[in-house]
Design a protein around this motif. Structure first.
Motif, PDB file in Angstrom:
ATOM      1  N   LYS A 242      44.805  14.146  26.366  1.00 54.08           N
ATOM      2  CA  LYS A 242      44.500  15.435  25.929  1.00 54.08           C
ATOM      3  C   LYS A 242      44.338  16.261  26.594  1.00 54.08           C
ATOM      4  CE  LYS A 242      46.067  15.203  21.940  1.00 54.08           C
ATOM      5  NZ  LYS A 242      47.524  14.856  21.105  1.00 54.08           N
ATOM      6  N   ILE A 243      45.180  17.330  27.590  1.00 56.09           N
ATOM      7  CA  ILE A 243      43.812  18.154  28.205  1.00 56.09           C
ATOM      8  C   ILE A 243      42.932  19.155  27.895  1.00 56.09           C
ATOM      9  CG2 ILE A 243      44.013  20.459  29.567  1.00 56.09           C
ATOM     10  CD1 ILE A 243      45.991  17.617  30.001  1.00 56.09           C
ATOM     11  N   ASN A 244      41.471  18.800  28.110  1.00 49.66           N
ATOM     12  CA  ASN A 244      40.579  19.295  28.226  1.00 49.66           C
ATOM     13  C   ASN A 244      39.449  19.010  29.633  1.00 49.66           C
ATOM     14  OD1 ASN A 244      37.883  20.163  27.032  1.00 49.66           O
ATOM     15  ND2 ASN A 244      37.501  17.341  26.729  1.00 49.66           N
ATOM     16  N   VAL A 245      40.068  21.236  29.934  1.00 49.07           N
ATOM     17  CA  VAL A 245      39.129  21.675  31.028  1.00 49.07           C
ATOM     18  C   VAL A 245      38.642  22.856  30.895  1.00 49.07           C
ATOM     19  CG1 VAL A 245      39.463  22.484  33.071  1.00 49.07           C
ATOM     20  CG2 VAL A 245      41.738  20.537  32.579  1.00 49.07           C
ATOM     21  N   THR A 246      37.541  22.520  30.221  1.00 50.48           N
ATOM     22  CA  THR A 246      36.485  24.314  30.924  1.00 50.48           C
ATOM     23  C   THR A 246      36.501  25.241  31.119  1.00 50.48           C
ATOM     24  OG1 THR A 246      35.619  23.200  28.922  1.00 50.48           O
ATOM     25  CG2 THR A 246      34.436  25.042  29.618  1.00 50.48           C
ATOM     26  N   GLU A 247      37.102  26.454  30.842  1.00 58.67           N
ATOM     27  CA  GLU A 247      36.640  27.449  32.438  1.00 58.67           C
ATOM     28  C   GLU A 247      34.933  28.424  32.033  1.00 58.67           C
ATOM     29  OE1 GLU A 247      38.496  28.455  34.543  1.00 58.67           O
ATOM     30  OE2 GLU A 247      40.717  27.728  33.764  1.00 58.67           O
ATOM     31  N   ASP A 248      35.275  28.788  33.164  1.00 58.08           N
ATOM     32  CA  ASP A 248      33.618  28.539  33.536  1.00 58.08           C
ATOM     33  C   ASP A 248      33.632  30.516  33.020  1.00 58.08           C
ATOM     34  OD1 ASP A 248      32.799  26.779  34.735  1.00 58.08           O
ATOM     35  OD2 ASP A 248      32.751  27.673  36.654  1.00 58.08           O
ATOM     36  N   PRO A 249      33.082  31.268  32.587  1.00 57.55           N
ATOM     37  CA  PRO A 249      32.777  32.524  31.638  1.00 57.55           C
ATOM     38  C   PRO A 249      33.177  33.253  33.117  1.00 57.55           C
ATOM     39  CG  PRO A 249      31.218  31.680  30.894  1.00 57.55           C
ATOM     40  CD  PRO A 249      31.901  30.751  31.267  1.00 57.55           C
ATOM     41  N   ILE A 250      34.245  34.513  32.768  1.00 60.87           N
ATOM     42  CA  ILE A 250      33.944  35.764  33.747  1.00 60.87           C
ATOM     43  C   ILE A 250      33.033  36.866  33.514  1.00 60.87           C
ATOM     44  CG2 ILE A 250      35.327  37.600  34.024  1.00 60.87           C
ATOM     45  CD1 ILE A 250      38.158  35.985  33.263  1.00 60.87           C
ATOM     46  N   THR A 251      32.139  37.198  34.849  1.00 52.43           N
ATOM     47  CA  THR A 251      30.888  37.984  34.651  1.00 52.43           C
ATOM     48  C   THR A 251      31.054  38.944  35.815  1.00 52.43           C
ATOM     49  OG1 THR A 251      29.822  36.374  35.861  1.00 52.43           O
ATOM     50  CG2 THR A 251      29.725  35.862  33.649  1.00 52.43           C
ATOM     51  N   GLN A 252      32.051  39.224  36.302  1.00 55.04           N
ATOM     52  CA  GLN A 252      32.523  39.831  37.559  1.00 55.04           C
ATOM     53  C   GLN A 252      33.652  40.208  37.186  1.00 55.04           C
ATOM     54  OE1 GLN A 252      30.652  39.412  40.148  1.00 55.04           O
ATOM     55  NE2 GLN A 252      31.211  41.434  41.806  1.00 55.04           N
ATOM     56  N   ALA A 253      34.330  41.872  37.262  1.00 53.87           N
ATOM     57  CA  ALA A 253      35.544  42.253  37.364  1.00 53.87           C
ATOM     58  C   ALA A 253      36.235  41.465  37.854  1.00 53.87           C
ATOM     59  CB  ALA A 253      35.878  43.092  37.319  1.00 53.87           C
ATOM     60  N   ILE A 254      37.065  40.713  37.921  1.00 53.00           N
ATOM     61  CA  ILE A 254      38.406  40.412  39.509  1.00 53.00           C
ATOM     62  C   ILE A 254      39.298  41.577  39.765  1.00 53.00           C
ATOM     63  CG2 ILE A 254      40.419  38.977  40.436  1.00 53.00           C
ATOM     64  CD1 ILE A 254      38.656  37.128  37.432  1.00 53.00           C
ATOM     65  N   GLN A 255      39.174  41.804  41.122  1.00 56.44           N
ATOM     66  CA  GLN A 255      40.421  42.800  41.417  1.00 56.44           C
ATOM     67  C   GLN A 255      41.709  41.910  42.620  1.00 56.44           C
ATOM     68  OE1 GLN A 255      40.089  46.190  41.513  1.00 56.44           O
ATOM     69  NE2 GLN A 255      37.960  46.650  40.353  1.00 56.44           N
ATOM     70  N   ALA A 256      42.603  42.776  42.561  1.00 54.14           N
ATOM     71  CA  ALA A 256      43.112  41.909  42.808  1.00 54.14           C
ATOM     72  C   ALA A 256      44.891  42.831  43.057  1.00 54.14           C
ATOM     73  CB  ALA A 256      44.055  40.506  42.233  1.00 54.14           C
ATOM     74  N   LYS A 257      45.750  42.384  43.573  1.00 53.18           N
ATOM     75  CA  LYS A 257      46.563  43.429  43.940  1.00 53.18           C
ATOM     76  C   LYS A 257      48.317  42.673  44.276  1.00 53.18           C
ATOM     77  CE  LYS A 257      48.914  46.316  47.739  1.00 53.18           C
ATOM     78  NZ  LYS A 257      48.720  46.781  49.147  1.00 53.18           N
ATOM     79  N   TYR A 258      49.465  42.727  43.619  1.00 51.31           N
ATOM     80  CA  TYR A 258      50.558  41.982  43.679  1.00 51.31           C
ATOM     81  C   TYR A 258      51.962  42.741  44.657  1.00 51.31           C
ATOM     82  CZ  TYR A 258      54.794  38.877  43.404  1.00 51.31           C
ATOM     83  OH  TYR A 258      56.171  38.478  43.492  1.00 51.31           O
ATOM     84  N   GLU A 259      52.316  42.789  45.099  1.00 54.16           N
ATOM     85  CA  GLU A 259      53.331  43.859  45.762  1.00 54.16           C
ATOM     86  C   GLU A 259      54.783  42.953  44.726  1.00 54.16           C
ATOM     87  OE1 GLU A 259      52.718  44.397  49.959  1.00 54.16           O
ATOM     88  OE2 GLU A 259      51.328  45.325  50.041  1.00 54.16           O
ATOM     89  N   ASP A 260      55.557  43.918  44.473  1.00 49.85           N
ATOM     90  CA  ASP A 260      57.249  43.704  44.189  1.00 49.85           C
ATOM     91  C   ASP A 260      58.049  44.480  44.941  1.00 49.85           C
ATOM     92  OD1 ASP A 260      59.250  42.801  42.538  1.00 49.85           O
ATOM     93  OD2 ASP A 260      57.946  42.816  40.206  1.00 49.85           O
ATOM     94  N   PRO A 261      58.972  43.555  45.321  1.00 51.45           N
ATOM     95  CA  PRO A 261      59.937  44.276  46.012  1.00 51.45           C
ATOM     96  C   PRO A 261      61.031  44.135  44.822  1.00 51.45           C
ATOM     97  CG  PRO A 261      60.657  41.582  45.818  1.00 51.45           C
ATOM     98  CD  PRO A 261      58.790  42.106  45.491  1.00 51.45           C
ATOM     99  N   ASN A 262      60.683  44.202  43.569  1.00 53.23           N
ATOM    100  CA  ASN A 262      61.463  45.135  42.491  1.00 53.23           C
ATOM    101  C   ASN A 262      61.669  46.149  41.924  1.00 53.23           C
ATOM    102  OD1 ASN A 262      63.674  42.512  43.289  1.00 53.23           O
ATOM    103  ND2 ASN A 262      62.000  41.737  42.035  1.00 53.23           N
ATOM    104  N   ILE A 263      60.432  47.170  42.713  1.00 51.14           N
ATOM    105  CA  ILE A 263      60.292  48.315  41.385  1.00 51.14           C
ATOM    106  C   ILE A 263      59.736  49.493  42.224  1.00 51.14           C
ATOM    107  CG2 ILE A 263      58.837  47.139  39.532  1.00 51.14           C
ATOM    108  CD1 ILE A 263      55.560  47.158  40.891  1.00 51.14           C
ATOM    109  N   GLN A 264      59.867  50.662  41.999  1.00 49.25           N
ATOM    110  CA  GLN A 264      59.567  51.758  42.284  1.00 49.25           C
ATOM    111  C   GLN A 264      58.186  52.145  42.208  1.00 49.25           C
ATOM    112  OE1 GLN A 264      62.980  51.406  41.432  1.00 49.25           O
ATOM    113  NE2 GLN A 264      63.092  50.394  43.248  1.00 49.25           N
TER     114      GLN A 264
END
Length: 439
Positions: A242-264
């Protein structure tokens, strides 16, 4: 007066139809000696049967260096078996008046056939043969590599906003294997050996990691005999870990960016990590999604799209998963409006949910929607079969097919407010600027 009368009659018919068709779904369940769980749902209202097998293997069960295997097997296991030559599976099904399909999630893989009811034995034999002795050779692997690559190009790489969810996954999960997408990496698939694919099959496609559902017009005793005849001799294997993986809580906003060639048009995407879909809080967040964006009278749509005309599109939806879920809100700005202005409006509506109880009228709308959803989700043996398999395998309680609607109905306005306060906070989220690719 006429419009009000029509509205009243429509509501009345909705209530009556819900009461009429939201009947208890009867089923029987048992387990074979080899660990295969069996669920039978008899419905003689139409001369059809659905035969399905769900395996407890999805994206999260993959080796981080061999991602994409679960989805690849969804295709590979139609290649044939010892008794069914390559290319003949679909021909047998369609030649006997049926159709079939399969789908993969992060948590499970599901195969099914729908036949006229006089073909139940054929369906059981085919699924048992696929489980017992699939042909996994280099020819089949090479064939399906091209199929999977083309599907990914069409549905993800060349689709506007096609990588939105995969980007959300990448940032919300840093330890859990939910962090990669269902399609996985084509480089991993290309690098895999035939032995890798055979080992994956041997590990996960075993009777004690599966549930068989038969739903529709059949005789129970005959079905039990055929299930024992075709599935009973298949040997049990070691239970997959069984998969038993615990994630740490998110306590600070995560800022990210992604560029998609298929959108305007850029999009603002807000992602939150939420609890397992098996929890009451996850169900409460489902209701919050309905309040925010279910229909044109929902809060986000009415305010941002309809009234203020700030966005082309707005939406909020949970991604239900066995271990952790995701909660995604997105908006596409219209005209001179910006993603920041859309985000400000979204945050205002979330703050209202965190500080104010929803009105009794909105609460009653939710209650009505729950009844309608129950009827829709169980309209026909094909949907019922998948729900029975899902509730057994991922929730551990088949009878949720009947009782989950009661859980949703029991959620209070106070719980809705508390869930918003607990999970939809600015310091617990991903802010993803999903923008057109720059030249």
């Amino acid at each position: 007066m006429y419009m009000r009368q029509t509205w009243f009659i429509g509501c009345l018919l909705t209530v009556l139809s819900s009461n009429l068709f939201a009947q208890k779904i009867e089923f029987q369940e048992y387990t074979l000696d080899n660990g295969l769980h069996v669920i039978l749902h008899q419905d003689k209202t139409a001369p059809v049967i659905t035969t399905s097998v769900m395996y407890h293997v999805g994206t999260k069960n993959e080796n981080p260096n061999r991602t994409g295997f679960a989805h690849f097997f969804e295709h590979l296991l139609f290649e044939g078996t010892t008794n069914i030559p390559k290319g003949e599976w679909m021909k047998i099904v369609s030649g006997n008046g049926g159709y079939n399909n399969a789908n993969t999630s992060v948590d499970r893989t599901y195969y099914y056939e729908v036949f006229p009811s006089n073909n139940l034995e054929l369906a059981l034999w085919m699924e048992a043969d696929r489980l017992k002795q699939p042909i996994i050779n280099q020819v089949g692997v090479d064939t399906q590599k091209e199929v999977v690559k083309e599907e990914k190009r069409l549905k993800v790489d060349n689709q506007p906003y096609g990588n939105l969810l995969s980007e959300v996954r990448k940032y919300l999960f840093t330890k859990h294997p939910y962090r990669w997408n269902i399609d996985g990496s084509m480089e991993h698939i290309d690098a895999a050996t035939l032995a890798d694919f055979q080992a994956f099959n041997k590990k996960f496609y075993v009777p004690n990691n599966a549930v068989l559902v038969v739903a529709g017009n059949f005789e129970t005793q005959q079905a039990v005999e055929w299930i024992k005849k075709y599935f009973g001799p298949i040997k049990k294997s070691a239970d997959p870990e069984k998969i038993n993986v615990t994630e740490d809580p998110i306590t600070q906003a995560i800022q990210a960016k992604y560029e998609d060639p298929n959108i305007q048009i850029p999009a603002i995407v807000v992602g939150y990590r939420i609890p397992s879909m098996k929890t009451r809080e996850a169900r409460t967040l489902d209701l919050i999604a309905a309040i925010l964006s279910d229909g044109k009278s929902s809060r986000l749509y009415k305010k941002i799209v309809d009234d203020k005309k700030m966005a082309l599109q707005i939406g909020a939806f949970p991604v239900s998963q066995e271990d952790y879920g995701m909660y995604v809100i997105y908006g596409l700005p219209l005209g001179n409006n910006t993603t920041d202005s859309i985000l400000a409006e979204i945050d205002q509506e979330i703050l209202k949910l965190q500080t104010e109880l929803i009105s009794e009228r909105d609460y009653q709308k939710l209650q009505n929607a729950i009844d309608t959803d129950f009827v829709s989700r169980n309209s026909g043996v094909e949907k019922i079969a998948e729900n029975l398999a899902k509730y057994y395998m991922l929730y551990g309680d088949v009878n949720l097919v009947n009782t989950e609607a009661d859980i949703y109905r029991s959620i209070t306005r106070e719980e809705i407010r508390e869930a918003a306060k607990k999970y939809l906070n600015a310091n617990q989220r991903l802010l993803l600027n999903y923008v057109p690719k720059s030249n």
